[in-house]
Design a protein around this motif. Structure first.
Motif, PDB file in Angstrom:
ATOM      1  N   ASP A 315       0.830  -1.209   0.000  1.00 34.04           N
ATOM      2  CA  ASP A 315       0.000   0.000   0.000  1.00 34.04           C
ATOM      3  C   ASP A 315       0.867   1.263   0.000  1.00 34.04           C
ATOM      4  O   ASP A 315       0.543   2.244  -0.688  1.00 34.04           O
ATOM      5  N   ILE A 316       1.948   1.265   0.776  1.00 34.82           N
ATOM      6  CA  ILE A 316       2.827   2.442   0.821  1.00 34.82           C
ATOM      7  C   ILE A 316       3.448   2.703  -0.543  1.00 34.82           C
ATOM      8  O   ILE A 316       3.460   3.841  -1.043  1.00 34.82           O
ATOM      9  N   VAL A 317       3.964   1.641  -1.163  1.00 26.50           N
ATOM     10  CA  VAL A 317       4.599   1.812  -2.477  1.00 26.50           C
ATOM     11  C   VAL A 317       3.571   2.252  -3.517  1.00 26.50           C
ATOM     12  O   VAL A 317       3.843   3.119  -4.358  1.00 26.50           O
ATOM     13  N   LYS A 318       2.376   1.691  -3.461  1.00 28.22           N
ATOM     14  CA  LYS A 318       1.324   2.089  -4.405  1.00 28.22           C
ATOM     15  C   LYS A 318       0.919   3.549  -4.203  1.00 28.22           C
ATOM     16  O   LYS A 318       0.654   4.272  -5.162  1.00 28.22           O
ATOM     17  N   ASP A 319       0.884   3.981  -2.951  1.00 28.84           N
ATOM     18  CA  ASP A 319       0.562   5.389  -2.680  1.00 28.84           C
ATOM     19  C   ASP A 319       1.644   6.305  -3.250  1.00 28.84           C
ATOM     20  O   ASP A 319       1.353   7.396  -3.752  1.00 28.84           O
ATOM     21  N   PHE A 320       2.897   5.855  -3.182  1.00 31.72           N
ATOM     22  CA  PHE A 320       3.982   6.624  -3.786  1.00 31.72           C
ATOM     23  C   PHE A 320       3.822   6.669  -5.302  1.00 31.72           C
ATOM     24  O   PHE A 320       3.918   7.743  -5.925  1.00 31.72           O
ATOM     25  N   GLU A 321       3.552   5.530  -5.905  1.00 31.22           N
ATOM     26  CA  GLU A 321       3.452   5.458  -7.365  1.00 31.22           C
ATOM     27  C   GLU A 321       2.278   6.278  -7.896  1.00 31.22           C
ATOM     28  O   GLU A 321       2.341   6.808  -9.009  1.00 31.22           O
ATOM     29  N   SER A 322       1.228   6.391  -7.098  1.00 38.16           N
ATOM     30  CA  SER A 322       0.059   7.160  -7.541  1.00 38.16           C
ATOM     31  C   SER A 322       0.170   8.638  -7.201  1.00 38.16           C
ATOM     32  O   SER A 322      -0.716   9.429  -7.551  1.00 38.16           O
ATOM     33  N   GLY A 323       1.240   9.025  -6.500  1.00 31.20           N
ATOM     34  CA  GLY A 323       1.441  10.427  -6.158  1.00 31.20           C
ATOM     35  C   GLY A 323       0.753  10.867  -4.882  1.00 31.20           C
ATOM     36  O   GLY A 323       0.769  12.052  -4.547  1.00 31.20           O
ATOM     37  N   LYS A 324       0.180   9.913  -4.146  1.00 30.05           N
ATOM     38  CA  LYS A 324      -0.498  10.274  -2.896  1.00 30.05           C
ATOM     39  C   LYS A 324       0.485  10.685  -1.805  1.00 30.05           C
ATOM     40  O   LYS A 324       0.150  11.467  -0.917  1.00 30.05           O
ATOM     41  N   ILE A 325       1.674  10.108  -1.851  1.00 31.01           N
ATOM     42  CA  ILE A 325       2.722  10.494  -0.900  1.00 31.01           C
ATOM     43  C   ILE A 325       4.016  10.731  -1.669  1.00 31.01           C
ATOM     44  O   ILE A 325       4.186  10.239  -2.789  1.00 31.01           O
ATOM     45  N   SER A 326       4.923  11.503  -1.080  1.00 33.40           N
ATOM     46  CA  SER A 326       6.239  11.692  -1.687  1.00 33.40           C
ATOM     47  C   SER A 326       7.086  10.471  -1.340  1.00 33.40           C
ATOM     48  O   SER A 326       6.582   9.473  -0.835  1.00 33.40           O
ATOM     49  N   MET A 327       8.369  10.533  -1.586  1.00 32.16           N
ATOM     50  CA  MET A 327       9.234   9.390  -1.312  1.00 32.16           C
ATOM     51  C   MET A 327       9.040   8.881   0.123  1.00 32.16           C
ATOM     52  O   MET A 327       9.100   9.659   1.068  1.00 32.16           O
ATOM     53  N   PRO A 328       8.787   7.575   0.307  1.00 30.47           N
ATOM     54  CA  PRO A 328       8.602   7.047   1.660  1.00 30.47           C
ATOM     55  C   PRO A 328       9.810   7.329   2.564  1.00 30.47           C
ATOM     56  O   PRO A 328      10.951   7.375   2.087  1.00 30.47           O
ATOM     57  N   THR A 329       9.523   7.538   3.839  1.00 32.70           N
ATOM     58  CA  THR A 329      10.571   7.754   4.845  1.00 32.70           C
ATOM     59  C   THR A 329      10.280   6.859   6.042  1.00 32.70           C
ATOM     60  O   THR A 329       9.261   6.151   6.083  1.00 32.70           O
ATOM     61  N   MET A 330      11.146   6.935   7.041  1.00 34.64           N
ATOM     62  CA  MET A 330      10.932   6.158   8.259  1.00 34.64           C
ATOM     63  C   MET A 330       9.628   6.525   8.951  1.00 34.64           C
ATOM     64  O   MET A 330       9.109   5.749   9.756  1.00 34.64           O
ATOM     65  N   ASP A 331       9.072   7.698   8.642  1.00 32.23           N
ATOM     66  CA  ASP A 331       7.783   8.086   9.217  1.00 32.23           C
ATOM     67  C   ASP A 331       6.668   7.111   8.816  1.00 32.23           C
ATOM     68  O   ASP A 331       5.650   7.004   9.511  1.00 32.23           O
ATOM     69  N   CYS A 332       6.862   6.398   7.717  1.00 34.88           N
ATOM     70  CA  CYS A 332       5.856   5.433   7.260  1.00 34.88           C
ATOM     71  C   CYS A 332       5.726   4.242   8.202  1.00 34.88           C
ATOM     72  O   CYS A 332       4.788   3.449   8.077  1.00 34.88           O
ATOM     73  N   LEU A 333       6.654   4.128   9.153  1.00 39.68           N
ATOM     74  CA  LEU A 333       6.526   3.082  10.170  1.00 39.68           C
ATOM     75  C   LEU A 333       5.208   3.195  10.928  1.00 39.68           C
ATOM     76  O   LEU A 333       4.677   2.197  11.423  1.00 39.68           O
ATOM     77  N   ASP A 334       4.681   4.425  11.023  1.00 41.81           N
ATOM     78  CA  ASP A 334       3.423   4.631  11.736  1.00 41.81           C
ATOM     79  C   ASP A 334       2.274   3.865  11.093  1.00 41.81           C
ATOM     80  O   ASP A 334       1.247   3.606  11.753  1.00 41.81           O
ATOM     81  N   ARG A 335       2.420   3.489   9.815  1.00 38.20           N
ATOM     82  CA  ARG A 335       1.344   2.782   9.116  1.00 38.20           C
ATOM     83  C   ARG A 335       1.336   1.277   9.427  1.00 38.20           C
ATOM     84  O   ARG A 335       0.405   0.576   9.062  1.00 38.20           O
ATOM     85  N   PHE A 336       2.384   0.803  10.081  1.00 31.95           N
ATOM     86  CA  PHE A 336       2.454  -0.612  10.421  1.00 31.95           C
ATOM     87  C   PHE A 336       1.861  -0.847  11.810  1.00 31.95           C
ATOM     88  O   PHE A 336       2.336  -0.303  12.797  1.00 31.95           O
ATOM     89  N   HIS A 337       0.797  -1.651  11.857  1.00 34.64           N
ATOM     90  CA  HIS A 337       0.131  -1.966  13.126  1.00 34.64           C
ATOM     91  C   HIS A 337       0.400  -3.443  13.398  1.00 34.64           C
ATOM     92  O   HIS A 337      -0.337  -4.321  12.934  1.00 34.64           O
ATOM     93  N   LEU A 338       1.453  -3.711  14.132  1.00 35.91           N
ATOM     94  CA  LEU A 338       1.896  -5.080  14.336  1.00 35.91           C
ATOM     95  C   LEU A 338       1.097  -5.744  15.423  1.00 35.91           C
ATOM     96  O   LEU A 338       0.746  -5.137  16.445  1.00 35.91           O
ATOM     97  N   GLU A 339       0.791  -7.011  15.197  1.00 33.51           N
ATOM     98  CA  GLU A 339      -0.021  -7.785  16.143  1.00 33.51           C
ATOM     99  C   GLU A 339       0.687  -7.930  17.485  1.00 33.51           C
ATOM    100  O   GLU A 339       1.915  -8.113  17.550  1.00 33.51           O
ATOM    101  N   SER A 340      -0.070  -7.828  18.551  1.00 32.73           N
ATOM    102  CA  SER A 340       0.482  -8.047  19.887  1.00 32.73           C
ATOM    103  C   SER A 340       0.565  -9.547  20.169  1.00 32.73           C
ATOM    104  O   SER A 340      -0.337 -10.304  19.808  1.00 32.73           O
ATOM    105  N   LEU A 341       1.620  -9.957  20.819  1.00 36.83           N
ATOM    106  CA  LEU A 341       1.813 -11.385  21.131  1.00 36.83           C
ATOM    107  C   LEU A 341       1.780 -11.600  22.646  1.00 36.83           C
ATOM    108  O   LEU A 341       2.132 -10.712  23.409  1.00 36.83           O
TER     109      LEU A 341
END
Length: 341
Positions: A315-341
């Protein structure tokens, strides 16, 4: 004498074609980059870096200049160009022609749909290179690493595999395998974990490995893909002896921590790298996200196995390719919601 072609003469294809030609083989190098083809024909192929070859005479062609039927075709272009390239190849593929895919991902599936599974074998390339300029490529791996593993899709050992092996052995080591799918998925996991995160965060491998959440996300990618492999009955092969990608399977926090450490140890020699997908993104070229991280997303949907971490990368790469976001950065980590164990 069999007619042989390499389709897609970028960094790897240029070097492979140069070495085969130097060793007395006859192979047509086919690419759509006219400046590159002109340079190859005029000056020959030059290899720098870990190998020093200068002005090796080769026969290079534009796709529209192909003639007749080829017996063996090596596919080395990026899968993003397959739709165009396969159509160009179709008039030059006979009933007994063999197309050997040496591309990232699991290209045998889509190539088989276009030309028939009976014509398709596959393989993995175990070395790296960088395209420098028209006619020039740099070998970035040691010469001892020039190895290709090839196999039939059904695992059988056939005469045509041995014929392709004879061609590829002129460039380096070529090993016939009976578990192509296991090697393919091991390589796919390798690429999806660190390369996928590199593309999604616009960073080097080191920046991923040194960030706890980024490293955890990479481990989750591996875990999601191992679940797919298990359900499909694929047996992963070790790409590096003693380093099994099953180490990325986990079900608790302790297992996750072990997986993260495994990634940090395994990729330690490759810390300065950034994904070729990211390099394509920086050049505003379409990258192979669908063919690499998109593949487990597709299989997860088929098998009802959740792949939220893989899907976030896509999704992040597709958003970049479509122009929705500029070049991805470490800030994109916020989009990852990792499962709790």
């Amino acid at each position: 004498m069999k007619r042989v072609a390499i389709m897609g003469v970028g960094s790897l294809g240029t070097i492979m074609g140069a070495i085969i030609s130097k060793n007395g083989g006859h192979v047509d190098l086919i690419d759509s980059n006219k400046a590159h083809i002109d340079a190859l024909n005029k000056e020959g192929a030059t290899v720098t870096g870990k190998m020093n070859l200068k002005n090796i005479p080769v026969n290079a062609l534009l796709p529209e200049d192909m003639e007749g039927i080829y017996d063996i075709i090596i596919l080395l272009l990026k899968q993003t160009y397959n739709d165009v390239a396969i159509k160009q190849l179709l008039p030059h593929i006979g009933p007994n022609s063999v197309v050997c895919t040496l591309q990232n991902g699991v290209p045998e599936e889509s190539v088989s749909e276009m030309i028939g599974a009976e014509r398709v074998i596959g393989g993995t390339v175990g070395w790296g290179a960088t395209w420098i300029a028209p006619g020039i490529s740099e070998l970035t791996s040691d010469v001892s690493c020039i190895r290709v593993d090839i196999g039939e899709q059904d695992g059988s050992i056939t005469n045509r595999l041995k014929e392709v092996q004879e061609v590829l052995k002129m460039a380096g080591e070529c090993v016939i395998v009976d578990n192509l799918l296991g090697i393919r998925w091991s390589k796919l996991i390798q690429n999806a974990t660190l390369s996928g995160m590199s593309a999604a965060l616009g960073c080097t491998y080191a920046e991923i490995l040194d960030n706890d959440k980024a490293a955890a996300a990479a481990a989750w990618v591996g875990n999601e893909m191992c679940k797919i492999v298990r359900k499909r009955g694929i047996v992963l092969e070790d790409l590096v002896p003693g380093w099994s990608y099953y180490a990325l399977e986990f079900s608790d926090k302790a297992g996750l921590e072990k997986s993260i450490q495994w990634l940090r140890d395994y990729f330690k020699p490759h810390r300065p790298l950034k994904a070729s997908m990211l390099q394509d993104m920086e050049k505003r070229r379409k990258c192979e996200i669908d063919q690499i991280v998109g593949t487990p997303c597709k299989w997860g949907a088929k098998l009802s196995i959740p792949t939220p971490t893989c899907q976030t990368i896509v999704d992040i790469v597709k958003d970049f390719e479509s122009g929705k976001i500029s070049m991805p950065t470490m800030d994109c980590l916020d989009r990852f919601h990792l499962e709790s164990l």
